[in-house]
Design a protein around this motif. Structure first.
Motif, PDB file in Angstrom:
ATOM      1  N   VAL B  96       0.861  -1.181   0.000  1.00  0.00           N
ATOM      2  CA  VAL B  96       0.000   0.000   0.000  1.00  0.00           C
ATOM      3  C   VAL B  96       0.903   1.238   0.000  1.00  0.00           C
ATOM      4  N   VAL B  97       0.319   2.413   0.004  1.00  0.00           N
ATOM      5  CA  VAL B  97       1.067   3.660   0.097  1.00  0.00           C
ATOM      6  C   VAL B  97       1.527   3.846   1.540  1.00  0.00           C
ATOM      7  N   ASP B 103       3.957  -7.100   5.395  1.00  0.00           N
ATOM      8  CA  ASP B 103       2.698  -7.558   4.801  1.00  0.00           C
ATOM      9  C   ASP B 103       2.959  -8.122   3.402  1.00  0.00           C
ATOM     10  N   GLU B 149      -2.572  -5.638  -3.195  1.00  0.00           N
ATOM     11  CA  GLU B 149      -3.162  -4.519  -2.462  1.00  0.00           C
ATOM     12  C   GLU B 149      -4.119  -3.675  -3.307  1.00  0.00           C
ATOM     13  N   GLY B 287     -11.614   5.001   3.318  1.00  0.00           N
ATOM     14  CA  GLY B 287     -10.182   5.301   3.312  1.00  0.00           C
ATOM     15  C   GLY B 287      -9.812   6.469   2.416  1.00  0.00           C
ATOM     16  N   GLN B 288     -10.653   6.728   1.402  1.00  0.00           N
ATOM     17  CA  GLN B 288     -10.418   7.844   0.472  1.00  0.00           C
ATOM     18  C   GLN B 288     -11.588   8.804   0.584  1.00  0.00           C
ATOM     19  N   SER B 419      -0.808  -2.888  10.837  1.00  0.00           N
ATOM     20  CA  SER B 419      -0.397  -3.266   9.493  1.00  0.00           C
ATOM     21  C   SER B 419      -0.757  -2.134   8.549  1.00  0.00           C
ATOM     22  N   HIS B 420      -0.229  -2.198   7.324  1.00  0.00           N
ATOM     23  CA  HIS B 420      -0.422  -1.097   6.371  1.00  0.00           C
ATOM     24  C   HIS B 420       0.056   0.206   6.983  1.00  0.00           C
ATOM     25  N   HIS B 421       1.171   0.167   7.612  1.00  0.00           N
ATOM     26  CA  HIS B 421       1.711   1.318   8.342  1.00  0.00           C
ATOM     27  C   HIS B 421       3.182   1.023   8.610  1.00  0.00           C
TER      28      HIS B 421
END
Lengths: 452, 452
Positions: B96-97, B103, B149, B287-288, B419-421
């Motif tokens: 992810v960004v 992950d 992702e 999320g967006q 996660s994603h962090h």
């Protein structure tokens, strides 16, 4: 020229002037950075193009033109005494993103027409080539301000602030969405940032500032009236707010472990609406909103949004901001988020000068007396003895110019009350009435000025 | 090689393998499009770089490598019979960004180590240069999927969907945030969109798919256990939603005339939280979020946001989506807004195959018997007789691969559940245990396979 003499003019001259204004609004609308829409921001190539066009029209109307050190386009009709102060008439040529074609623009073009109608040439004695001059003790100057909306750098009123001498050098470091600083943009435009103070005018150079503008709301339309005197311009504060939480995996993070910045910001936007909508003459708007990192499957760790807060009175507005701040503390505390803010704009309410309110009122009265109106359909629907007076929740260049001189404003009816949108409208007839009323107002001021 | 023989290995080999995995996670973390953070999206230059590096590591571990027509990096350890099907082991290398470093990635690198540990060379008779081969009736294949992702094109599982033969040619027109289509990106990466079907595998080619992954939540940490069997992967739907109102001037438009799309979307985001948080094993995330035109002084005429909705069971998830839809109808109706949505992802819940759940459970049991664990501190804290079984709210490549073969998964403890962090973490000790458990699981499957 006196008000009486202006009244004797063939009413069709106002309609012809209004037709020219409407055609020019259409022409300027084609100068945009976004094909198919209208977007024209400060110091852009489009800014340069409209300045050139406005200068051409000013010269064609007999004015002496120059672009000042802040990118404002000016056109002067001097008085007989070249040392005499000037009455400034105008508005701005920049737009918001995806704008309408009248906000600001129509006021600049109407000012050119008014000066054309009022000017005198001493052709009786010295022939047709004598330069045009103001018929009053003061000169007339049309100002087309370069930035009122603040659409590019966040900070509004850059052009008129330079004229008012209230420029803050910190603004040079403001960045547009592409990261270009105001300083870089000015250099690219051909301006010298070190000379911006040369755009500043002294109070003694000015008699006052008069602006015609469409109403950016539905009030005149609802009342069935074409014109209004403006009593004051809203006090406005603008904030950039940041909410900080923690970016987490959207699947794996249970609700009780989330610190979702987007949800905090969403609650904040709704709180602004809830708090402001119950107040009289207070309006708060969240116009920008973004979540980061901005992936579908990540709980947002940060959200940024803007707040534009306006009120008729500064104290009332500030009290509401305190209330919003306390509410944000509550929301963010409950959600284990942090928030902070940066104030990017703060302008006190601007009260229009009583004398200029009077002459604008006289201008409207002179225009709307039965038999004199250009658009017969409007006749009798106005109340010439008691012109409507409105408060302006929208900001205008007068907010900046008010720092150095008296400000007066004339509003024209906006059929749907829509502004900052392609559907923004004003009728040809109302523009003709507005041109006449503004010209009458200037003539009344000329008469007052002579008396004092 | 049998499970018993693997158990006889010096436990330090698992720790050495885990050290290599951790070092390689750090190395891959430096391959990013955003310096100082980790962002590595589908078909980017970074994707090409990590594929090259993974291929090098696969070859160094004795695998025969190739990049398939969808940009997946594969490494094969064939069985003695070249026609034998393969057991696929792997995960994904995209992120992810602003991601963490484990992950997906850790699962690919662990698979390489497992295959290295299990492989046999027939060096007893034919010398040291004999090619490595699988000791089982099936080959072993490491898969490093190119896109799980969906961070670039909104659609997740692009790499594994191609392998599963469930590719939809409509996806070629998906655009990334810069307006580049998936087709254009594939061409630029050096892939031929017309040949994507060559990446598809037939069910008969595969024995199953096994993946090791960090838990993306706090459950194992809370239980004090290092490893878990995964019972199923959440059913997931993703939506892009658009709210349409009317862009209006922020100052001039009274609240009762506003059709503010941002406020409608804010209410919607909060409604998602309110509805989902009261359900069992249902998670919805916005999320967006963006407002248009996005100026401080314009009431937003449009807002766009995403919804990621997951549940343990498809029916339950769809019932919640219906509830959210009705709530959006209410909100938008009340605010005189319109809304519409486009579903960009829909994956049913994936139930892990009972046999693969069994062998993963056996692998954990074999690993956590007292005296065999690598990290002494963990010893005894697991319950080897009854391995923990978890549902995965996060999506995984198995969701796509499940269309053509059985899927099994092993979770490793995630200290903070993050996660994603960037703070995503897993301990060296838990990775060592995971490598051993995964190797044991494969060995158990090999034994089962021989029996059947």
């Amino acid at each position: 020229m006196t008000a009486a003499r202006l009244g004797a003019l063939d009413p069709t001259v106002f309609e012809l002037a209004a037709r020219r204004v409407m055609a020019r609004c259409d022409e300027l609308a084609r100068i945009t950075s976004t094909p198919g829409a209208i977007t024209r921001v400060h110091l852009s190539p489009e800014h340069a193009r409209v300045n050139r066009l406005a200068a051409e029209w000013m010269r064609e109307a007999g004015l002496q033109t120059r672009q000042d050190a802040a990118g404002n386009q000016l056109g002067l009709l001097p008085a007989a005494d070249p040392e005499a102060p000037v009455l400034m008439l105008g508005s701005h040529l920049d737009t918001v993103v995806d704008a309408g074609r009248y906000d600001g623009i129509v006021g600049v073009l109407m000012a050119i027409e008014v000066v054309r109608l009022l000017q005198r040439r001493d052709d009786d004695t010295s022939g047709v080539d004598a330069p045009a001059r103001s018929p009053f003790d003061f000169g007339l100057e049309v100002a087309a301000f370069s930035d009122e909306e603040g659409a590019r750098f966040g900070k509004a009123l850059l052009g008129s602030s330079a004229v008012a001498g209230t420029w803050d050098d910190a603004w040079w470091e403001l960045e547009d969405p592409d990261g270009t600083t105001l300083r870089e943009a000015a250099l690219e435009f051909g301006l010298d940032p070190g000379r911006v103070s040369e755009a500043a005018r002294r109070p003694s150079e000015l008699v006052g500032y008069l602006e015609a503008h469409i109403e950016q709301g539905p009030e005149l339309h609802a009342r069935g009236e074409p014109l209004a005197v403006v009593s004051s311009i809203a006090s406005a504060r603008r904030f950039q707010l940041v909410v900080e939480g923690e970016a987490r995996h959207a699947g794996g993070t249970p609700y009780d472990m989330r610190r979702d910045a987007l949800l905090g910001a969403s609650e904040a936007a709704l709180a602004v609406e809830r708090i402001c909508s119950t107040q009289h003459h207070i309006i708060g708007t969240v116009g920008q909103f973004e979540a980061f990192p901005g992936a579908m499957n990540i709980v947002p760790g940060e959200a940024r949004f803007s707040l534009d807060l306006r009120g008729e009175f500064d104290g009332e507005r500030d009290r509401v901001w305190d209330q919003i701040s306390r509410e944000l503390d509550d929301i963010m505390g409950r959600r284990r988020l942090r928030w902070h803010t940066r104030e990017v704009h703060n302008a006190p309410a601007l009260f229009c000068a009583p004398l200029l309110q009077d002459v604008v009122g006289e201008g409207i009265r002179s225009t709307l007396v039965p038999g004199s109106a250009v658009d017969g359909s409007i006749l009798g629907s106005g109340r010439p003895e008691d012109p409507t007076t409105l408060f302006s929740p929208a900001g205008h260049d007068g907010m900046a110019i008010g720092a150095i001189t008296d400000v007066g404003m004339l509003f024209m009816r906006n059929p749907d009350g829509v502004s900052h949108h392609p559907d923004e409208a004003v009728s040809l007839g109302d523009v003709a009435l507005g041109i006449r009323a503004l010209a009458e107002a200037v003539a009344h001021l000329g008469a007052e000025h002579r008396r004092t």
